[in-house]
Design an enzyme around this catalytic site. Sequence first.
Site, short mmCIF file in Angstrom:
data_model
loop_
_atom_site.label_atom_id
_atom_site.label_comp_id
_atom_site.label_asym_id
_atom_site.label_seq_id
_atom_site.Cartn_x
_atom_site.Cartn_y
_atom_site.Cartn_z
N GLN A 22 0.84 -1.20 0.00
CA GLN A 22 0.00 0.00 0.00
C GLN A 22 0.87 1.24 0.00
O GLN A 22 1.83 1.34 0.77
CB GLN A 22 -0.93 0.01 1.22
CG GLN A 22 -1.84 1.24 1.25
CD GLN A 22 -2.95 1.12 2.27
OE1 GLN A 22 -3.42 0.03 2.58
NE2 GLN A 22 -3.38 2.26 2.79
N GLY A 23 0.54 2.16 -0.90
CA GLY A 23 1.23 3.43 -0.97
C GLY A 23 0.28 4.57 -0.64
O GLY A 23 -0.82 4.35 -0.14
N ALA A 24 0.74 5.79 -0.94
CA ALA A 24 -0.07 6.96 -0.63
C ALA A 24 -1.28 7.08 -1.54
O ALA A 24 -2.31 7.65 -1.16
CB ALA A 24 0.78 8.23 -0.73
N GLU A 25 -1.18 6.55 -2.76
CA GLU A 25 -2.24 6.72 -3.75
C GLU A 25 -3.10 5.48 -3.96
O GLU A 25 -4.26 5.59 -4.32
CB GLU A 25 -1.63 7.13 -5.11
CG GLU A 25 -1.08 8.54 -5.13
CD GLU A 25 -2.16 9.60 -4.95
OE1 GLU A 25 -3.26 9.42 -5.51
OE2 GLU A 25 -1.91 10.58 -4.24
N ASP A 183 7.31 6.75 -15.08
CA ASP A 183 7.98 6.24 -13.89
C ASP A 183 8.82 5.02 -14.25
O ASP A 183 8.68 3.95 -13.65
CB ASP A 183 6.96 5.89 -12.80
CG ASP A 183 7.61 5.58 -11.46
OD1 ASP A 183 8.75 6.01 -11.23
OD2 ASP A 183 6.97 4.89 -10.63
#
Length: 273
Positions: A22-25, A183
């Site tokens: 899980q990331g920020a987005e 990216d």
Amino acid sequence: MLSSSSKPPTQQLLQSADLISQGAEAAIYKAYLRQVSTSGLGTDHGAVLEALEPVLLKYRFHKHYRHPSLDASLTRQRIAGEARALMRCMRSGVTVPGIRMVDVNEGVLGIEWIDGKSVRQLLPGGAELEDISELEEADEMDEIHENGAADPIADYGVSRDALMDMIGVEIAKMHLADIIHGDLTTSNMMLRKQTNDLVLIDFGLAYYSTLVEDKAVDLYVLERAFASTHPDSEPLFAGVLSAYEKRMRKHWLPIKKRLDDVRLRGRKRSMVG
């Protein structure tokens, strides 16, 4: 409160899925889609057989710091944009994960599960920096030692030079389709186990552009990723560019000139601090 059976199908799928990261987005899950056979070959005494296909679910969860209507609009745009980039790549022969489901309202993109390792894990210096658990790292090292292989790429039956060629070719095909990844790192490339082909992944920042500048910046981002993650990576990236040049043909020269300009700007920013 909604019961599990009354929730939307996508939410039910997420509920049964395993959280990978899980990331920020977004959060990444591994789930299984049921494939129901409708042919006579898929039945046994009148019962319909179901096959389970592993999929990767990218869930762009709600951001409580944003206004709900803005959050919903941005989520729909980003899910749809990533799906469009993948579709354009597939139509142009770029090796990317296949799309299995799109739910823009729930913020979920389901794509083919790629069984393999990231290029970052396979190249020197990358495995210990990869965001994976210590247990998985230990298992990887045990597997390498058991196979008697000093180089994990050897388990895939390809050489390091061949891997760099594959990276250059896939990026060239993507740029010829006017898709900018946004990216490009060795974490966003995977070597598939079954077929030993290179798969570009994570198109969350991808967009359509015909500009030479954008393609040069894409390459520069990858060059910096090689330099910061893998020691003595100059020959590796040179191999990537060589394969890229051959595939791009007449389109290479203006991109090369712009890449040199981008490198110069990057060095000046580093000197200024």
